[in-house]
Design an enzyme around this catalytic site. Structure first.
Site, PDB file in Angstrom:
ATOM      1  N   GLY A  52       0.839  -1.196   0.000  1.00 31.26           N
ATOM      2  CA  GLY A  52       0.000   0.000   0.000  1.00 31.26           C
ATOM      3  C   GLY A  52       0.866   1.235   0.000  1.00 31.26           C
ATOM      4  N   CYS A  79       5.462  -6.149   1.273  1.00 32.87           N
ATOM      5  CA  CYS A  79       5.839  -4.737   1.247  1.00 32.87           C
ATOM      6  C   CYS A  79       5.268  -3.989   2.465  1.00 32.87           C
ATOM      7  CB  CYS A  79       5.413  -4.129  -0.085  1.00 32.87           C
ATOM      8  SG  CYS A  79       6.229  -2.571  -0.410  1.00 32.87           S
ATOM      9  N   TYR A  80       4.276  -3.133   2.278  1.00 31.82           N
ATOM     10  CA  TYR A  80       3.664  -2.463   3.430  1.00 31.82           C
ATOM     11  C   TYR A  80       3.168  -3.509   4.435  1.00 31.82           C
ATOM     12  CZ  TYR A  80       0.327   0.411   6.106  1.00 31.82           C
ATOM     13  OH  TYR A  80      -0.380   1.039   7.088  1.00 31.82           O
ATOM     14  N   HIS A 166       7.784  -7.737  -4.294  1.00 27.79           N
ATOM     15  CA  HIS A 166       6.429  -8.066  -4.759  1.00 27.79           C
ATOM     16  C   HIS A 166       6.398  -9.385  -5.546  1.00 27.79           C
ATOM     17  CE1 HIS A 166       4.341  -4.385  -3.611  1.00 27.79           C
ATOM     18  NE2 HIS A 166       5.532  -3.824  -3.745  1.00 27.79           N
ATOM     19  N   GLU A 168       3.912 -10.972  -6.511  1.00 29.20           N
ATOM     20  CA  GLU A 168       2.726 -11.049  -7.384  1.00 29.20           C
ATOM     21  C   GLU A 168       2.952 -10.453  -8.764  1.00 29.20           C
ATOM     22  OE1 GLU A 168       3.233  -9.118  -4.856  1.00 29.20           O
ATOM     23  OE2 GLU A 168       2.212  -7.196  -4.987  1.00 29.20           O
ATOM     24  N   ASP A 224     -18.262 -12.023 -21.538  1.00 28.94           N
ATOM     25  CA  ASP A 224     -18.879 -12.014 -20.209  1.00 28.94           C
ATOM     26  C   ASP A 224     -20.386 -12.257 -20.261  1.00 28.94           C
ATOM     27  OD1 ASP A 224     -16.318 -11.272 -19.662  1.00 28.94           O
ATOM     28  OD2 ASP A 224     -16.778  -9.166 -19.280  1.00 28.94           O
ATOM     29  N   LYS A 364     -11.080 -11.976 -15.592  1.00 24.72           N
ATOM     30  CA  LYS A 364     -11.336 -12.188 -17.021  1.00 24.72           C
ATOM     31  C   LYS A 364     -10.815 -13.532 -17.537  1.00 24.72           C
ATOM     32  CE  LYS A 364     -12.827 -10.406 -20.932  1.00 24.72           C
ATOM     33  NZ  LYS A 364     -14.074  -9.644 -21.105  1.00 24.72           N
TER      34      LYS A 364
END
Ligand code: XMP
Length: 508
Positions: A52, A79-80, A166, A168, A224, A364
């Site tokens: 964050g 991280c944060y 990170h 991710e 979708d 998605k």
């Protein structure tokens, strides 16, 4: 189903953490950072504290419910999130003077859990200002970089882990393995999340909710809404009715292809060609947000008129996706909206339907998996995303017949050449747009004054950020030649070399 909860402290990559966890077959969701410890839901097997923009010493820094540290569940701070762990459990975080941003070489000291099966050195992605300078009692460092002594830490007894980098983002090598080690090895989650198990659950839930009632669905021709319709059809059969409105802003040949496909899928639907109506309302309008508003508003009118003809419906099925759900939940606290992104298939509450949104948990690419599993054709599943307001946002200035003809034809050339070069699946979106600018051209001995068409091709994970595609020159040349030769009224072609940010993907 076993799940991992990601508490969202407002980081740019928070949504990616949940996505990555799901990619290893474990269900994960993003919840607000202050979700109470007893509100994390059943079957939670682990907690991730996201990154964050805040600093733990800031006056109103977002803080989690302190009781989450007492649940006995494994925790991973990113991280944060790592700084929060240090701050909350008795370590120290120091204010950095400058941001450490970019790749850093990670040196691993312990391979027993978080880094199990990984090499001793690899690159990770850093983006932080503050850093942990003293570990809380019971913690030890398990990896470091040149600038961060505590790049990865743990309390093995309490199963609390923290990483300064990170995992991710794709720039971190083995990021996915680190996430998998946390979810499966450390938290012990079973891999129960896949398209088949999702469909089974969704069909059951739709049946239970709808009972003997009928369901209406707005079909936009996109993945979708079509997937939503097929799922609902699987649950309740012919009590599903679709309405497919052609707003006249679709891609070349699209309405015909979609009609054919919907018929093949056995869906009950009405087709309405309202092109003229939309174009009339868009006449003289050049403001992008105004175009979106008009298309959205007109869509609702057409849809309402057609729905009336079909009688009364209690339910409306809609293809809302997880990023929309997160975005609207976050918009109050963190994110600000750049474009209104009026989704044409998203209808206002005032229509008075109860909503069925079977895809609201999905990203998605998960929708694409579900679509495949439901038997939708591969060409359709792979099709690039297309904005609700269609070509209206690919025309700068007023939308008119001439510009529509130009973007439609030029875009179909771009798609065709990309497919021929085997590059279509490598990119997120590829199209042409046209504006008000003109350029002098020459054909034979004649001077012509025609339109400038711009090709825009971008790579992206989720549309939130994007990079312009480094297209091979010979492919670009073929596109350019064909556009000036085959699209009447075009004298020059340009290529867009801007990423998002600072640009957005669509030019309007
Ligand atoms: P931007 O242009 O904001 O687009 O970078 C990000 C993604 O969203 C799509 N997009 C829209 N989709 N209604 C939609 O349904 C809209 O008004 C809209 N505007 C942009 C865009 O195609 C890209 O994939």
């Amino acid at each position: 189903m076993d799940r991992i909860v990601v508490l969202d402290f407002g980081g740019q990559y928070s949504h990616l953490i949940a996505k990555r966890i799901r990619e290893v077959g474990v269900y994960s969701e993003l919840l607000p950072y202050n979700t109470p410890a007893d509100g994390l839901g059943e079957d939670v097997k682990g907690i991730v504290l996201s990154g964050g923009p805040s600093s733990v010493y800031q006056k109103d820094a977002p803080m989690p419910d302190p009781r989450i540290f007492e649940l006995g569940l494994p925790i991973l701070g990113i991280c944060y999130g790592l700084q929060l762990i240090a701050f909350k459990l008795g370590g120290r975080v120091s204010k950095g003077r400058k941001r450490e941003y970019g790749r850093a070489e990670l040196i691993v000291k312990d391979f027993s859990d978080l880094f199990s099966g990984l090499p001793g050195r690899f690159y990770c992605w850093m983006s932080h200002v503050d850093k942990v300078t003293k570990l809380p009692k019971g913690f030890e460092a398990i990896a470091y970089t040149k600038n961060s002594r505590y790049a990865a830490v743990r309390d093995k007894v309490r199963k609390i882990y923290g990483v300064q980098f990170h995992p991710e983002v794709t720039h971190t090598e083995h990021g996915r393995d680190i996430i998998e080690n946390f979810a499966v090895r450390i938290c012990g989650c079973r891999r129960e999340w896949n398209a088949g198990s999702f469909i089974e659950r969704a069909v059951k839930e739709i049946r239970e909710k709808v009972g003997e009632d009928r369901v209406l669905c707005a079909l936009s021709g996109g993945v979708d809404s079509t997937t939503t319709a097929v799922l609902v059809k699987r649950a309740i059969g012919d009590r599903l009715f679709g309405i497919f409105v052609n707003h006249g802003l679709m891609r070349e040949g699209e309405p015909e292809e979609v009609i054919e496909m919907l018929k093949g899928l056995g869906i009950n639907f009405r087709y309405v060609d309202a092109s003229e109506r939309f174009l009339r309302r868009l006449k003289g309008v050049s403001d992008p947000e105004e175009k979106r508003r008009i298309v959205g508003e007109e869509f609702v009118k057409v849809f309402e008129e057609e729905a009336k003809k079909l009688g009364r419906f209690k339910y409306l099925a809609q293809g809302t996706l997880y990023p929309d759900v997160i975005e609207s939940a976050r918009s109050g606290s963190f994110a600000s909206r750049i474009k209104s992104h009026h989704n044409v298939a998203g209808l206002p509450e005032s229509l008075g339907f109860e909503l069925i949104e079977p895809l609201r948990e999905l990203y998605k690419d998960e929708v694409r998996e579900v679509a495949r599993e439901l038997g939708l054709p591969e060409w359709f599943v792979r099709r690039h995303p297309f904005p609700g307001p269609g070509l209206a946002v690919r025309i700068i200035g007023e939308v008119n017949e001439e510009k529509l003809r130009i973007v439609r034809k030029a875009s179909s050339i771009v798609e065709e050449e990309l497919k021929k070069a085997g590059l279509y699946d490598e990119v997120w979106q590829a199209f042409a747009f046209v504006g008000e600018d003109r350029a002098v051209g020459v054909q034979g001995d004649e001077r012509r004054y025609g339109r400038i068409v711009t090709i825009r091709i971008v790579c992206s994970e989720d549309g939130m950020t994007a990079d312009w595609f480094r297209i091979p020159y010979e492919v670009l040349e073929r596109m350019s030649n064909r556009i000036t030769n085959e699209v009447e009224g075009v004298t020059m072609v340009t290529y867009s070399v801007s990423s998002k940010p600072p640009s957005t993907i669509e030019p309007q």
